[in-house]
Scaffold this motif. Structure first.
Motif, PDB file in Angstrom:
ATOM      1  N   LYS A 185       0.819  -1.217   0.000  1.00 46.65           N
ATOM      2  CA  LYS A 185       0.000   0.000   0.000  1.00 46.65           C
ATOM      3  C   LYS A 185       0.853   1.268   0.000  1.00 46.65           C
ATOM      4  O   LYS A 185       0.354   2.368   0.217  1.00 46.65           O
ATOM      5  N   ARG A 186       2.140   1.089  -0.220  1.00 50.87           N
ATOM      6  CA  ARG A 186       3.054   2.243  -0.171  1.00 50.87           C
ATOM      7  C   ARG A 186       2.672   3.310  -1.184  1.00 50.87           C
ATOM      8  O   ARG A 186       2.424   3.012  -2.357  1.00 50.87           O
ATOM      9  N   LYS A 187       2.634   4.560  -0.703  1.00 49.97           N
ATOM     10  CA  LYS A 187       2.315   5.697  -1.588  1.00 49.97           C
ATOM     11  C   LYS A 187       3.511   6.648  -1.686  1.00 49.97           C
ATOM     12  O   LYS A 187       3.594   7.443  -2.605  1.00 49.97           O
ATOM     13  N   VAL A 188       4.397   6.571  -0.707  1.00 51.46           N
ATOM     14  CA  VAL A 188       5.565   7.452  -0.720  1.00 51.46           C
ATOM     15  C   VAL A 188       6.791   6.600  -1.064  1.00 51.46           C
ATOM     16  O   VAL A 188       7.225   5.783  -0.249  1.00 51.46           O
ATOM     17  N   PRO A 189       7.328   6.761  -2.301  1.00 45.52           N
ATOM     18  CA  PRO A 189       8.490   5.955  -2.663  1.00 45.52           C
ATOM     19  C   PRO A 189       9.646   6.207  -1.697  1.00 45.52           C
ATOM     20  O   PRO A 189       9.833   7.337  -1.229  1.00 45.52           O
ATOM     21  N   LYS A 190      10.372   5.150  -1.419  1.00 43.39           N
ATOM     22  CA  LYS A 190      11.476   5.233  -0.465  1.00 43.39           C
ATOM     23  C   LYS A 190      12.459   6.343  -0.846  1.00 43.39           C
ATOM     24  O   LYS A 190      12.871   7.146  -0.023  1.00 43.39           O
ATOM     25  N   GLU A 191      12.791   6.415  -2.135  1.00 41.57           N
ATOM     26  CA  GLU A 191      13.781   7.388  -2.615  1.00 41.57           C
ATOM     27  C   GLU A 191      13.332   8.822  -2.360  1.00 41.57           C
ATOM     28  O   GLU A 191      14.147   9.692  -2.111  1.00 41.57           O
ATOM     29  N   VAL A 192      12.024   9.069  -2.442  1.00 45.24           N
ATOM     30  CA  VAL A 192      11.508  10.421  -2.233  1.00 45.24           C
ATOM     31  C   VAL A 192      11.824  10.867  -0.817  1.00 45.24           C
ATOM     32  O   VAL A 192      12.307  11.969  -0.579  1.00 45.24           O
ATOM     33  N   GLY A 193      11.562   9.976   0.140  1.00 47.33           N
ATOM     34  CA  GLY A 193      11.833  10.289   1.546  1.00 47.33           C
ATOM     35  C   GLY A 193      13.282  10.677   1.744  1.00 47.33           C
ATOM     36  O   GLY A 193      13.585  11.679   2.381  1.00 47.33           O
ATOM     37  N   VAL A 194      14.163   9.941   1.120  1.00 50.42           N
ATOM     38  CA  VAL A 194      15.598  10.198   1.287  1.00 50.42           C
ATOM     39  C   VAL A 194      15.990  11.510   0.600  1.00 50.42           C
ATOM     40  O   VAL A 194      16.656  12.353   1.176  1.00 50.42           O
ATOM     41  N   LYS A 195      15.507  11.696  -0.636  1.00 51.58           N
ATOM     42  CA  LYS A 195      15.875  12.863  -1.437  1.00 51.58           C
ATOM     43  C   LYS A 195      15.391  14.156  -0.771  1.00 51.58           C
ATOM     44  O   LYS A 195      16.152  15.102  -0.628  1.00 51.58           O
ATOM     45  N   VAL A 196      14.142  14.151  -0.378  1.00 52.17           N
ATOM     46  CA  VAL A 196      13.561  15.369   0.174  1.00 52.17           C
ATOM     47  C   VAL A 196      14.283  15.822   1.429  1.00 52.17           C
ATOM     48  O   VAL A 196      14.518  17.002   1.642  1.00 52.17           O
ATOM     49  N   ARG A 197      14.663  14.883   2.269  1.00 56.86           N
ATOM     50  CA  ARG A 197      15.229  15.276   3.545  1.00 56.86           C
ATOM     51  C   ARG A 197      16.751  15.357   3.559  1.00 56.86           C
ATOM     52  O   ARG A 197      17.334  15.769   4.528  1.00 56.86           O
ATOM     53  N   LYS A 198      17.361  14.898   2.506  1.00 59.26           N
ATOM     54  CA  LYS A 198      18.820  14.903   2.356  1.00 59.26           C
ATOM     55  C   LYS A 198      19.546  14.068   3.418  1.00 59.26           C
ATOM     56  O   LYS A 198      20.419  13.309   3.108  1.00 59.26           O
ATOM     57  N   GLY A 199      19.175  14.199   4.625  1.00 61.86           N
ATOM     58  CA  GLY A 199      19.868  13.465   5.686  1.00 61.86           C
ATOM     59  C   GLY A 199      19.397  12.022   5.778  1.00 61.86           C
ATOM     60  O   GLY A 199      18.782  11.495   4.860  1.00 61.86           O
ATOM     61  N   ILE A 200      19.711  11.397   6.876  1.00 64.41           N
ATOM     62  CA  ILE A 200      19.340   9.999   7.060  1.00 64.41           C
ATOM     63  C   ILE A 200      17.837   9.886   7.291  1.00 64.41           C
ATOM     64  O   ILE A 200      17.234  10.688   7.980  1.00 64.41           O
ATOM     65  N   HIS A 201      17.273   8.867   6.680  1.00 64.73           N
ATOM     66  CA  HIS A 201      15.834   8.653   6.755  1.00 64.73           C
ATOM     67  C   HIS A 201      15.607   7.151   6.887  1.00 64.73           C
ATOM     68  O   HIS A 201      16.321   6.358   6.286  1.00 64.73           O
TER      69      HIS A 201
END
Ligand SMILES: Nc1nc2c(ncn2[C@@H]2O[C@H](COP(=O)(O)OP(=O)(O)OP(=O)(O)O)[C@@H](O)[C@H]2O)c(=O)[nH]1
Length: 190
Positions: free
Chosen positions: A128-144
């Motif tokens: 049911k994932r709606k937020v791709p893993k890479e987006v989380g990492v890219k947006v926040r730049k730091g560790i996620h």
């Protein structure tokens, strides 16, 4: 009475209602999970003592209500926090978009330079994932991290990173809050 810890750290969890903040804290502090949803009213906290470099570090973890109506109460707790953990639900796009608003709230209410960590919860329901893993990492730049309160495995990873991210300042007096030294930590906190 002898003190049972060497350092005290105050951490705060914030994020939209229903993303799983309470479940994460219960998993972390009590290694338990309950699927019944009881929305937090105002604020609550749990305590967990962990070992970092042979020192007992007491973590006081504050659980805030995600509902807008409690914002006045919850933002009052930002100032005393040394680390703020932002949580979203990977199956709920809106909760991720709102991370920007939570970041704004940190800027307005927390101490300058407070350490932050971003957690995408509920990754056990990957279908049911709606937020791709890479987006989380890219947006926040730091560790996620992608975690799931449902299992202790992911949360254990965060616990280890938290330990690594906490840098104990030997000159600080016991019971005083010690700021995380971002330069020297590996660091879960961003
Ligand atoms: N599948 C799954 N469900 C989860 C997970 N974590 C929490 N939940 C469920 O999500 C719902 C909300 O969890 P809570 O921890 O109460 O959410 P909260 O963010 O504290 O919500 P507020 O107190 O309203 O701010 C509950 O029904 C939980 O069982 C998880 O990792 N996986």
């Amino acid at each position: 009475m002898a003190k049972k810890y060497d350092f005290l750290f105050k951490l705060l969890l914030i994020g939209d209602s229903g993303v799983g903040k309470t479940c994460l804290i219960i998993r972390f502090a009590e290694d338990n999970f309950n699927s019944t949803y009881i929305s937090t009213i105002g604020i609550d906290f749990k305590v967990k003592t962990i070992d970092v470099d042979g020192k007992k570090v007491k973590l006081q973890i504050w659980d805030t209500a995600g509902q807008e109506r409690f914002k006045t109460i919850t933002t009052a707790y930002y100032r005393g926090a040394m680390g703020i953990i932002l949580v979203y639900d990977i199956t709920d796009e809106k909760s991720f978009e709102n991370i920007q608003n939570w970041m704004k709230s940190i800027k307005e209410n927390a101490s300058a330079g407070v350490s932050r960590m971003l957690l995408g919860n509920k990754c056990d329901i990957e279908t049911k994932r709606k937020v791709p893993k890479e987006v989380g990492v890219k947006v926040r730049k730091g560790i996620h991290y992608d975690v799931f309160a449902k299992s202790s495995i992911c949360v254990e990873e965060v616990r280890k990173s938290l330990s690594a991210g906490i840098t104990l300042n030997p000159t600080a007096r016991e019971e005083k809050l010690t700021p995380t030294d971002k330069k020297s930590s590996k660091c879960a906190l961003i």
